[in-house]
Design a protein around this motif. Structure first.
Motif, PDB file in Angstrom:
ATOM      1  N   LYS A  90       0.830  -1.210   0.000  1.00 44.68           N
ATOM      2  CA  LYS A  90       0.000   0.000   0.000  1.00 44.68           C
ATOM      3  C   LYS A  90       0.867   1.263   0.000  1.00 44.68           C
ATOM      4  O   LYS A  90       0.598   2.220  -0.725  1.00 44.68           O
ATOM      5  N   LEU A  91       1.940   1.226   0.798  1.00 44.39           N
ATOM      6  CA  LEU A  91       2.832   2.383   0.839  1.00 44.39           C
ATOM      7  C   LEU A  91       3.513   2.601  -0.508  1.00 44.39           C
ATOM      8  O   LEU A  91       3.642   3.722  -0.980  1.00 44.39           O
ATOM      9  N   PHE A  92       3.941   1.491  -1.106  1.00 49.12           N
ATOM     10  CA  PHE A  92       4.625   1.575  -2.388  1.00 49.12           C
ATOM     11  C   PHE A  92       3.696   2.155  -3.452  1.00 49.12           C
ATOM     12  O   PHE A  92       4.054   3.065  -4.195  1.00 49.12           O
ATOM     13  N   GLU A  93       2.466   1.640  -3.467  1.00 47.50           N
ATOM     14  CA  GLU A  93       1.484   2.122  -4.436  1.00 47.50           C
ATOM     15  C   GLU A  93       1.209   3.610  -4.217  1.00 47.50           C
ATOM     16  O   GLU A  93       1.072   4.394  -5.148  1.00 47.50           O
ATOM     17  N   PHE A  94       1.163   4.010  -2.961  1.00 48.77           N
ATOM     18  CA  PHE A  94       0.837   5.395  -2.612  1.00 48.77           C
ATOM     19  C   PHE A  94       1.985   6.345  -2.970  1.00 48.77           C
ATOM     20  O   PHE A  94       1.769   7.425  -3.499  1.00 48.77           O
ATOM     21  N   SER A  95       3.223   5.900  -2.687  1.00 48.29           N
ATOM     22  CA  SER A  95       4.333   6.840  -2.856  1.00 48.29           C
ATOM     23  C   SER A  95       4.994   6.744  -4.227  1.00 48.29           C
ATOM     24  O   SER A  95       5.244   7.739  -4.880  1.00 48.29           O
ATOM     25  N   ILE A  96       5.285   5.525  -4.673  1.00 52.48           N
ATOM     26  CA  ILE A  96       6.013   5.355  -5.934  1.00 52.48           C
ATOM     27  C   ILE A  96       5.045   5.097  -7.084  1.00 52.48           C
ATOM     28  O   ILE A  96       5.303   5.461  -8.222  1.00 52.48           O
ATOM     29  N   GLY A  97       3.920   4.425  -6.758  1.00 52.65           N
ATOM     30  CA  GLY A  97       2.975   3.999  -7.776  1.00 52.65           C
ATOM     31  C   GLY A  97       2.649   5.064  -8.817  1.00 52.65           C
ATOM     32  O   GLY A  97       2.787   4.815 -10.021  1.00 52.65           O
ATOM     33  N   PRO A  98       2.225   6.274  -8.398  1.00 51.38           N
ATOM     34  CA  PRO A  98       1.820   7.297  -9.371  1.00 51.38           C
ATOM     35  C   PRO A  98       2.921   7.625 -10.381  1.00 51.38           C
ATOM     36  O   PRO A  98       2.636   7.973 -11.515  1.00 51.38           O
ATOM     37  N   MET A  99       4.196   7.468  -9.955  1.00 54.62           N
ATOM     38  CA  MET A  99       5.291   7.804 -10.866  1.00 54.62           C
ATOM     39  C   MET A  99       5.486   6.764 -11.955  1.00 54.62           C
ATOM     40  O   MET A  99       6.034   7.068 -13.010  1.00 54.62           O
ATOM     41  N   ILE A 100       5.098   5.516 -11.674  1.00 56.26           N
ATOM     42  CA  ILE A 100       5.360   4.477 -12.672  1.00 56.26           C
ATOM     43  C   ILE A 100       4.076   3.873 -13.203  1.00 56.26           C
ATOM     44  O   ILE A 100       4.033   2.748 -13.667  1.00 56.26           O
ATOM     45  N   GLY A 101       3.015   4.621 -13.113  1.00 56.07           N
ATOM     46  CA  GLY A 101       1.783   4.207 -13.764  1.00 56.07           C
ATOM     47  C   GLY A 101       0.872   3.326 -12.931  1.00 56.07           C
ATOM     48  O   GLY A 101      -0.099   2.779 -13.434  1.00 56.07           O
ATOM     49  N   GLY A 102       1.143   3.167 -11.649  1.00 59.49           N
ATOM     50  CA  GLY A 102       0.230   2.472 -10.739  1.00 59.49           C
ATOM     51  C   GLY A 102       0.142   0.971 -10.946  1.00 59.49           C
ATOM     52  O   GLY A 102       0.993   0.370 -11.605  1.00 59.49           O
ATOM     53  N   ALA A 103      -0.897   0.403 -10.361  1.00 59.11           N
ATOM     54  CA  ALA A 103      -1.126  -1.051 -10.411  1.00 59.11           C
ATOM     55  C   ALA A 103       0.091  -1.843  -9.965  1.00 59.11           C
ATOM     56  O   ALA A 103       0.418  -2.883 -10.515  1.00 59.11           O
ATOM     57  N   THR A 104       0.789  -1.319  -8.974  1.00 62.22           N
ATOM     58  CA  THR A 104       1.970  -2.031  -8.496  1.00 62.22           C
ATOM     59  C   THR A 104       1.601  -3.158  -7.535  1.00 62.22           C
ATOM     60  O   THR A 104       2.421  -4.006  -7.240  1.00 62.22           O
TER      61      THR A 104
END
Ligand SMILES: Nc1ncnc2c1ncn2[C@@H]1O[C@H](COP(=O)(O)OP(=O)(O)OP(=O)(O)O)[C@@H](O)[C@H]1O
Ligand SMILES: [Mg+2]
Lengths: 275, 333
Positions: B290-304
């Motif tokens: 959840k943290l990864f999706e929240f912080s990094i996700g938006p930069m690499i197109g989500g659905a992480t």
């Protein structure tokens, strides 16, 4: 000590000419017969791979889980065929095996280990707690370590734990497989001393598999010698001790002097266990 | 407090709650693996099957109605009654216990002493069989499961937390789904009950003994067959709880069985033999993804969230192959 007449009077366990095959092909026991009298200590002696463990497992029916099978002969307990009983039924009948190599439950405490021995009992908490007290009087060291995880106790303590665990089932006959394995001589004496005391005071009969012929014949009443799946000799322990062949091959007291190959070998084996 | 901080807290809380749910599924695997050395591929499908059964019983569906109608030319689908939730849960539990008994009786009993890989294959077969059986018994449409737990955001929490943000910032409060909160509490209760059971009952002790050394367990008269039925029943119970929670959240449908895929990285992380490992592993994966999706996700197109757990687990595997809590291998010197 029981005398001969008494020994023959009351047979608890009778093994009649059994053959055991592993994996459908490996013939390991080639017609083994023996009897265990009530109230005696019967030794089953022989070197590595002679078939001692296999014989005990044939009786306790632990062979099944190792793909072993009795293909001939019969096993009677109190005159009743027990070949088809599960290990659990046999424990309920009073026959329990202490496996070679101790096999304590490593992640359970000593006391929890002992309590698993009472798994088949239905005679109430009080009786089980009495049994626990009894085990602790014979093995005071287990009481000291009752809260320790069994995996972290010493080899001697684990052997005591394995025997104590079997006693918790209130057994009539204990099949004891190589209690001396990997233990220092004075500890072996201590454990055999306790076995003898249990035999005399609690009336537990023992069928004892041992490589350590010397110790076994000092504590047992009767002995069988097993070689490559056959009984080659049997007799009262006192007689076997004096038998020249036994002296030479199993007691290391032949003409060439006391130290024999066997001593060297078991010394190495002990070393391997400790390292 | 800055809104970013509050968002992060919200993400972590949601992660923890998701993690508990992952842990719940992983727990079912660990129980069976510890007791019998079997990696039960069917654990996820068991959750689906349990949830289907619960909905079916609750709504008074006739099991095998398609089959019955096809053979007898009838047109029945419902008994015309509904069953109270609690009773339906109990009945579903009975079905899972019966299932555990049948699996042992019909499959595992014939495979004792076989290689682990063969047992694993058997559970793969079992998984697909159950999937089909679930369809056949209850139909393959997506079902809504309502067990009466509250759901939706907590207005109270939103109101309270909205006030925490700095004056003038655009922050409207934390959103936490009540269903998640309930699910978490139920899962935690279940874990506590299971732990107490395994520590302080005779059967629990026998289960741990079998897990440690099944030969020795046999030798003291513990019946492995009985223990396995018990373990599979408990795993069925855990699957039922997981199925209820996930089913209430996502609807009861085939994809429910895929939650097993979420349990795998948890197991890689926590070790296959450790119950605390399954719990902590679940929490780490839940929060981590959840943290990864929240912080990094938006930069690499989500659905992480689909892959992050596996990458995390792989990293762990490389450095600690026995898992975070993989049972200490006691070795005496
Ligand atoms: N599970 C098994 N599968 C195949 N062969 C086996 C199995 N267990 C034992 N054997 C074989 O059976 C023979 C007798 O083994 P057993 O363990 O009964 O001997 P033992 O007298 O107890 O020896 P030791 O003193 O070394 O314990 C050995 O040759 C052994 O290799
Ligand atoms: Mg042996």
């Amino acid at each position: 000590m029981l005398d001969d007449a008494e020994l023959q009077a009351d047979h608890l366990l009778e093994v009649n000419n059994i053959e055991v095959i592993y994996n459908h092909v490996i013939l390991v026991l080639k017609g083994v017969s023996l009897t265990v009298p009530k109230g005696g200590i019967t030794a089953l002696l022989g070197g590595n791979g002679a078939g001692k463990t296999t014989t005990l497992k044939a009786v306790s029916n632990l062979l099944h889980s190792e793909r072993g099978e009795i293909t001939k002969g019969s096993i009677l307990y109190r005159g009743e065929r027990v070949g088809n009983l599960s290990p659990s039924d046999l424990v309920k009948k009073g026959v329990i095996q202490v496996m070679e190599g101790r096999h304590c439950f490593e992640h359970l405490t000593i006391e929890e280990n002992l309590m698993t021995g009472a798994y088949t009992r239905r005679d109430g908490k009080a009786a089980i707690s009495d049994a626990l007290d009894m085990v602790y009087t014979y093995f005071p060291r287990l009481k000291e370590r009752r809260k320790s995880q069994a995996g972290y106790t010493s080899g001697g303590e684990q052997q005591m734990c394995a025997i104590g665990r079997a006693l918790m089932s209130k057994p009539e006959t204990v099949l004891l497989d190589e209690p001396s394995m990997g233990l220092a001589p004075q500890l072996v004496e201590e454990i055999f001393g306790i076995v003898k005391a249990l035999n005399e005071n609690e009336g537990v009969s023992f069928l004892l598999a041992e490589q350590n012929t010397n110790v076994a014949l000092r504590f047992a009443h009767y002995g069988y010698i097993l070689e490559s799946g056959r009984i080659v000799m049997d007799g009262p322990a006192a007689e076997l001790r004096e038998n020249p062949d036994v002296k030479e091959f199993y007691l290391g007291m032949g003409d060439q002097g006391r130290k024999s190959f066997r001593d060297v070998r078991s010394y190495r084996r002990r070393k391997r266990w400790l390292s | 407090m800055s809104p970013t901080f509050l968002y992060t807290v919200e993400v972590i809380l949601n992660g923890l709650m998701a993690g508990v749910m992952y842990a719940l599924v992983a727990l079912g695997f660990v129980l069976i693996f510890k007791a019998s050395g079997i990696f039960n591929y069917a654990q996820g499908v068991m959750a689906l099957f349990a949830a289907l059964t619960l909905v079916g019983i609750q709504q008074g569906q006739v099991p095998f109605s398609h089959l019955i109608n096809a053979v007898f030319g009838t047109d029945i689908h419902h008994f015309g009654w509904t069953v109270p939730t609690l009773l339906a849960i109990l009945l579903s539990l009975c079905v899972m216990i019966l299932f555990a008994w049948l699996v042992n009786r019909l499959i595992l009993r014939h495979l004792v002493n076989q290689e682990p890989i063969i047992l694993f294959m058997a559970t793969i077969g079992l998984a697909y069989f159950m999937e089909g059986l679930g369809d056949l018994m209850w139909g393959s449409d997506i079902k809504r499961l309502d067990v009466g737990l509250p759901s939706g955001g907590s207005f109270w929490l939103e109101d309270v937390t909205a006030g925490w943000a700095a004056e003038g910032s655009e922050y409207y409060g934390m959103y936490i789904d009540l269903l998640d909160v309930w699910a978490t509490m139920i899962a935690v209760t279940l874990v506590i009950v299971l732990t107490l059971f395994s520590q302080y009952t005779k059967t629990g002790r026998a289960l741990r003994a079998v897990a440690d050394d099944h030969q020795a367990a046999l030798s003291v008269g513990i019946s492995l067959k009985a223990i396995w039925v018990i373990v599979w029943s408990i795993a069925g119970f855990v699957a039922l709880v997981a199925g209820i929670m996930w089913g209430a959240k996502l609807g009861v449908q085939f994809s429910l069985s895929l939650i097993a895929l979420k349990a795998l990285p948890v197991l890689m992380l926590g070790g296959f033999t450790s119950i605390p490992g399954a719990i902590v592993g679940g929490l780490i994966i839940g929060v981590g993804e959840k943290l990864f999706e929240f912080s990094i996700g938006p930069m690499i197109g989500g659905a992480t969230e689909n892959w992050f757990a596996y990458v995390l687990a792989l990293l762990f595997l490389v450095f600690r192959p026995q898992g975070l809590f993989g049972e200490k291998i006691i070795e005496r010197v």
